[in-house]
Write a protein that holds these residues in place. Structure first.
Motif, PDB file in Angstrom:
ATOM      1  N   UNK A  56       0.983  -1.200   0.074  1.00  0.00           N
ATOM      2  CA  UNK A  56       0.092  -0.197   0.075  1.00  0.00           C
ATOM      3  C   UNK A  56       0.825   0.987  -0.097  1.00  0.00           C
ATOM      4  N   UNK A  57       1.104   1.784  -1.231  1.00  0.00           N
ATOM      5  CA  UNK A  57       2.114   3.023  -1.604  1.00  0.00           C
ATOM      6  C   UNK A  57       3.317   2.833  -0.844  1.00  0.00           C
ATOM      7  N   UNK A  58       4.150   3.185   0.167  1.00  0.00           N
ATOM      8  CA  UNK A  58       5.308   2.860   0.729  1.00  0.00           C
ATOM      9  C   UNK A  58       5.256   1.814   1.821  1.00  0.00           C
ATOM     10  N   UNK A  59       4.208   1.328   1.912  1.00  0.00           N
ATOM     11  CA  UNK A  59       4.241   0.191   3.067  1.00  0.00           C
ATOM     12  C   UNK A  59       3.920  -1.118   2.489  1.00  0.00           C
ATOM     13  N   UNK A  60       4.705  -2.086   3.098  1.00  0.00           N
ATOM     14  CA  UNK A  60       4.413  -3.502   2.891  1.00  0.00           C
ATOM     15  C   UNK A  60       3.227  -3.987   4.178  1.00  0.00           C
ATOM     16  N   UNK A  61       1.969  -4.555   3.867  1.00  0.00           N
ATOM     17  CA  UNK A  61       1.382  -5.127   4.587  1.00  0.00           C
ATOM     18  C   UNK A  61       1.096  -6.565   4.802  1.00  0.00           C
ATOM     19  N   UNK A  62       0.857  -7.226   5.860  1.00  0.00           N
ATOM     20  CA  UNK A  62       0.763  -8.546   5.981  1.00  0.00           C
ATOM     21  C   UNK A  62      -0.106  -9.010   7.271  1.00  0.00           C
ATOM     22  N   UNK A  63      -0.969 -10.163   7.243  1.00  0.00           N
ATOM     23  CA  UNK A  63      -1.459 -10.717   8.413  1.00  0.00           C
ATOM     24  C   UNK A  63      -0.814 -12.190   8.595  1.00  0.00           C
ATOM     25  N   UNK A  64      -0.405 -12.055   9.984  1.00  0.00           N
ATOM     26  CA  UNK A  64       0.137 -13.364  10.342  1.00  0.00           C
ATOM     27  C   UNK A  64      -1.035 -14.502  10.880  1.00  0.00           C
ATOM     28  N   UNK A  65      -1.097 -15.530   9.944  1.00  0.00           N
ATOM     29  CA  UNK A  65      -2.118 -16.674  10.270  1.00  0.00           C
ATOM     30  C   UNK A  65      -1.647 -17.632  11.207  1.00  0.00           C
ATOM     31  N   UNK A 124      12.975  -1.526   3.451  1.00  0.00           N
ATOM     32  CA  UNK A 124      11.407  -1.705   3.023  1.00  0.00           C
ATOM     33  C   UNK A 124      10.574  -1.465   4.544  1.00  0.00           C
ATOM     34  N   UNK A 125       9.430  -1.139   4.631  1.00  0.00           N
ATOM     35  CA  UNK A 125       8.603  -1.124   5.782  1.00  0.00           C
ATOM     36  C   UNK A 125       7.332  -2.052   5.918  1.00  0.00           C
ATOM     37  N   UNK A 126       7.379  -2.881   6.890  1.00  0.00           N
ATOM     38  CA  UNK A 126       6.500  -3.833   7.067  1.00  0.00           C
ATOM     39  C   UNK A 126       5.639  -3.458   8.303  1.00  0.00           C
TER      40      UNK A 126
END
Length: 353
Positions: A56-65, A124-126
């Motif tokens: 999402x733009x400058x951010x990396x997104x994640x959901x830990x399952x 990178x920013x997570x």
């Protein structure tokens, strides 16, 4: 007389036009809401975790399952096996001083804000959501270069199998985070300290201590009780080059750091400002600290209480220094805002749900 009145009205009209133009030309603040993928599975699922990874733009997104206990313990044990017990602290005058600025403050309405500039632009920013079974829900921000397989810049579409396999391990590396009970954590660089306080304590990598506190603590008191069972270290063996600030929604905050003799120590405050940059602050005369960022933040907080998160962001902007991200966490609502690369006219909003 009439001429003067007409001239006055004309000047007022022109002033209004100029003011309108100035306001319309001023940079507007934009806010985007971060929407994480949701999955309430109790079983660890690396495939789903990898599939949730997006940008999402400058951010990396994640959901830990699902659960991540086995991965966290494996990685911590591996790092412990690499510890060099004979490691030597670099003399203070030669130590390379890293930049980060953290502060905790409370506004007049009792809303508490935990704020951080992480000054390290090459990564990178997570920002990821964690909801493991038996643990508190949390959101954490991580430098992706903490795992060496992720260079400072990479294309999402070119993610290789090795990188995908390591995505679930980012739960180990929260530099900033907040959980569903409003407990928040941050890390900042410090001068190196040799650790001697290891008896009857388990060694944990410093960001893993952040993870353990986010997973199981509601308050600063609980977090300090947990921290007392461990000693934390960095990659440099039995040496730490960081210290921590933790806070909760009741207005409690604390700094955890090592003293010159390698003993873990705490500074706890209630409903008061607390600031830490890169110097030790426990047991020292902080009025003698020379860090310009530390002094600027203290002066600003002492002169006027903040009103909202935008005031906090303005303070972070004031001390911005090649900052990777700036985050303001609201302990009352378990939410926060993040800006990247010194862009304080564009915020990303997140919330622990």
């Amino acid at each position: 007389m009439k001429a003067n009145c007409k001239a006055s009205r004309l000047m007022s009209f022109l002033f209004l036009i100029v003011a309108t133009v100035i306001v319309s030309c001023a940079p507007k603040t934009r806010t985007e809401t971060i929407a994480f993928a949701t999955d309430n599975s109790t079983i660890s699922d690396s495939v789903k975790t990898v599939k949730s990874f997006k940008k999402q733009k400058e951010l990396y997104l994640m959901t830990q399952v699902g659960s991540y206990d086995e991965k966290m313990e494996w990685l911590n044990n591996y790092l412990m096996s690499e510890v060099n017990k004979d490691s030597v602290v670099t003399p203070r005058k030669k130590a390379k001083k890293r930049m980060c600025s953290i502060f905790f403050t409370t506004n007049k309405s009792g809303v508490t804000y935990h704020c951080q500039n992480l000054d390290n632009p090459q990564s990178g920013i997570l920002i990821a959501s964690y909801n493991a079974p038996g643990k508190y829900r949390s959101i954490a921000v991580t430098r992706m270069t903490d795992i060496s397989y992720f260079p400072p810049a990479f294309e999402l579409t070119e993610l290789n199998d090795m990188q995908k396999s390591f995505l679930p391990f980012f739960a180990f590396y929260p530099a900033d985070g907040i959980n569903e009970h409003g407990l928040s954590v941050s890390i900042a660089g410090s001068y190196p300290h040799k650790i001697t306080d290891t008896k009857n304590r388990k060694g944990v990598f410093i960001t893993y201590l952040n993870r353990l506190m986010l997973d199981s603590c509601k308050t600063v008191d609980e977090a300090l009780a947990l921290a007392s069972r461990y000693y934390f270290f960095d990659h440099d063996g039995l040496i730490t080059t960081n210290h921590l600030l933790i806070a909760d929604k009741s207005g409690n905050s604390a700094i955890i750091e090592y003293d010159k003799d390698g003993k873990m120590q705490y500074l706890v405050k209630k409903n008061d400002n607390l600031v830490v940059t890169n110097d030790d602050v426990i047991g020292v005369d902080t009025s003698q600290l020379t860090c310009v960022r530390y002094k600027a933040i203290c002066k600003r907080l002492q002169s006027k209480p903040v009103e909202d998160y935008k005031d906090c962001m303005n303070i972070l902007a004031m001390v911005e220094n090649k900052t990777l991200w700036s985050v303001v966490m609201d302990n009352k609502t378990n939410s926060g805002y993040i800006a990247t690369h010194g862009k304080f006219n564009h915020f990303y909003k997140f919330s622990v749900k």
